[in-house]
Design an enzyme around this catalytic site. Structure first.
Site, PDB file in Angstrom:
ATOM      1  N   SER A 143       0.850  -1.195   0.000  1.00 44.10           N
ATOM      2  CA  SER A 143       0.000   0.000   0.000  1.00 44.10           C
ATOM      3  C   SER A 143       0.883   1.242   0.000  1.00 44.10           C
ATOM      4  O   SER A 143       2.077   1.150   0.291  1.00 44.10           O
ATOM      5  CB  SER A 143      -0.862  -0.009   1.273  1.00 44.10           C
ATOM      6  OG  SER A 143      -1.409   1.282   1.536  1.00 44.10           O
ATOM      7  N   TYR A 156      -3.256  -0.095   9.993  1.00 48.44           N
ATOM      8  CA  TYR A 156      -3.127  -0.514   8.582  1.00 48.44           C
ATOM      9  C   TYR A 156      -1.719  -0.200   8.087  1.00 48.44           C
ATOM     10  O   TYR A 156      -1.074  -1.025   7.442  1.00 48.44           O
ATOM     11  CB  TYR A 156      -4.170   0.245   7.766  1.00 48.44           C
ATOM     12  CG  TYR A 156      -4.272  -0.102   6.312  1.00 48.44           C
ATOM     13  CD1 TYR A 156      -3.659   0.696   5.347  1.00 48.44           C
ATOM     14  CD2 TYR A 156      -5.020  -1.194   5.888  1.00 48.44           C
ATOM     15  CE1 TYR A 156      -3.776   0.397   3.996  1.00 48.44           C
ATOM     16  CE2 TYR A 156      -5.146  -1.491   4.525  1.00 48.44           C
ATOM     17  CZ  TYR A 156      -4.523  -0.681   3.599  1.00 48.44           C
ATOM     18  OH  TYR A 156      -4.640  -0.980   2.256  1.00 48.44           O
TER      19      TYR A 156
HETATM   20  C1  GCO Z   1      -6.896   5.359   3.302  1.00 47.78           C
HETATM   21  C2  GCO Z   1      -7.039   4.463   2.101  1.00 47.78           C
HETATM   22  C3  GCO Z   1      -5.700   3.844   1.736  1.00 47.78           C
HETATM   23  C4  GCO Z   1      -5.837   3.118   0.425  1.00 47.78           C
HETATM   24  C5  GCO Z   1      -4.643   2.342  -0.001  1.00 47.78           C
HETATM   25  C6  GCO Z   1      -3.515   3.258  -0.359  1.00 47.78           C
HETATM   26  O1  GCO Z   1      -7.767   5.329   4.182  1.00 47.78           O
HETATM   27  O2  GCO Z   1      -5.872   6.070   3.336  1.00 47.78           O
HETATM   28  O3  GCO Z   1      -7.999   3.457   2.315  1.00 47.78           O
HETATM   29  O4  GCO Z   1      -5.287   3.013   2.767  1.00 47.78           O
HETATM   30  O5  GCO Z   1      -6.884   2.217   0.488  1.00 47.78           O
HETATM   31  O6  GCO Z   1      -4.246   1.402   0.948  1.00 47.78           O
HETATM   32  O7  GCO Z   1      -2.457   2.459  -0.846  1.00 47.78           O
END
Ligand code: GCO
Length: 260
Positions: A143, A156
């Site tokens: 990501s 995340y």
């Molecule tokens: C957020 C997004 C990101 C994208 C992606 C970027 O909330 O910033 O959901 O996380 O989904 O992962 O690469």
């Protein structure tokens, strides 16, 4: 060089979204697709209809990528019912958007478990066959958050940052077996996961369009080429690389909002 004819590709979380878009790309390059989802068998069957409507040979398996017993059983089943897995795309993932100071420990652990531990679990059970056959391709879906932080997505980012380094370590340990392990780092794409922050007028929507040199959200089909490349012979000497498909976000510090 880019043909995936006679190859079998397992794509976790491929009943919709980016996983489906990449799997369709792999299928259109000739691969047989093994579709995975965990919400319901009905969802898996509905996805199979979409793949088949595009002339892609596909099979479906519902299993929870965080449950090692389910993963092991599913992989044994698919490799006996279909064929050995040549290509694994670890795409299944979740996100929880909460300020770190407010986040429940259980929620933090769930994000780490799905986004970081499950690629380890699935890879561990697929790689043994790849090692025996002396060939294989593993693609971990990282990501922008493998490189950058953002308010409210700390769990995340921790998971996807870890996944970048897990990718490099998998590459380190398995390259000698002719197994290439790499990552794809999607930028901001128009999916159900980003729908809440993409609605017209949402400040984040304008921010991303301004922050992205290509000045738009990515379309899931924009990821197919990167997936085909990392799944094909064309990347046989590419190891531990994270290929960012981000419209240029990581290339720039951005620009003032009033600058065109
Ligand atoms: C957020 C997004 C990101 C994208 C992606 C970027 O909330 O910033 O959901 O996380 O989904 O992962 O690469």
């Amino acid at each position: 060089m880019f043909s995936l004819k006679n190859k079998v590709a397992l794509v976790t979380g491929s009943t919709h979204g980016l996983g489906m878009a990449m799997a369709i790309g792999l299928g259109e390059a000739g691969a047989t697709i093994v579709v995975n989802g965990n919400s319901s068998q009905e969802k898996v069957n509905q996805a199979l209809d979409i793949y088949k409507s595009r002339g892609i040979k596909a099979y479906g398996y519902k299993f929870d990528v965080t449950n090692e017993i389910e993963v092991q059983d599913a992989i044994e089943k698919m490799e006996s019912e279909i064929a050995p897995i040549d290509i694994l795309v670890n795409n299944a993932g979740i996100i929880k958007r909460t300020p770190l100071e407010d986040m429940e420990v259980e929620d933090f652990k769930e994000v780490i478990n799905v986004d970081l531990v499950s690629p380890f679990i699935v890879s561990k059970h697929v790689v043994k066959g790849m090692m025996e056959r002396k060939q294989g391709k593993i693609i971990n879906i990282c990501s922008m958050m493998s490189e950058l932080g953002r308010n409210t997505v700390g769990a995340y980012a921790a998971a996807k940052g870890g996944l970048k380094m897990l990718t490099r370590n998998m590459a380190t340990e398995w390259a000698k077996h002719n197994i290439q392990v790499n990552g794809i780092g999607p930028g901001y794409f128009a999916t159900s996961q980003t729908a809440p922050i993409r609605i017209d007028g949402h400040p984040f929507n304008e921010f991303i369009v301004n922050r992205t040199p290509a000045a738009k959200w990515g379309d899931p089909s924009d990821l197919a080429g990167a997936a085909i490349f990392l799944a094909s012979k064309a990347s046989d000497f590419v190891n531990g690389h994270i290929l960012y498909v981000d419209g240029g976000i990581l290339a720039t510090i951005g620009k003032p909002t009033n600058e065109k």
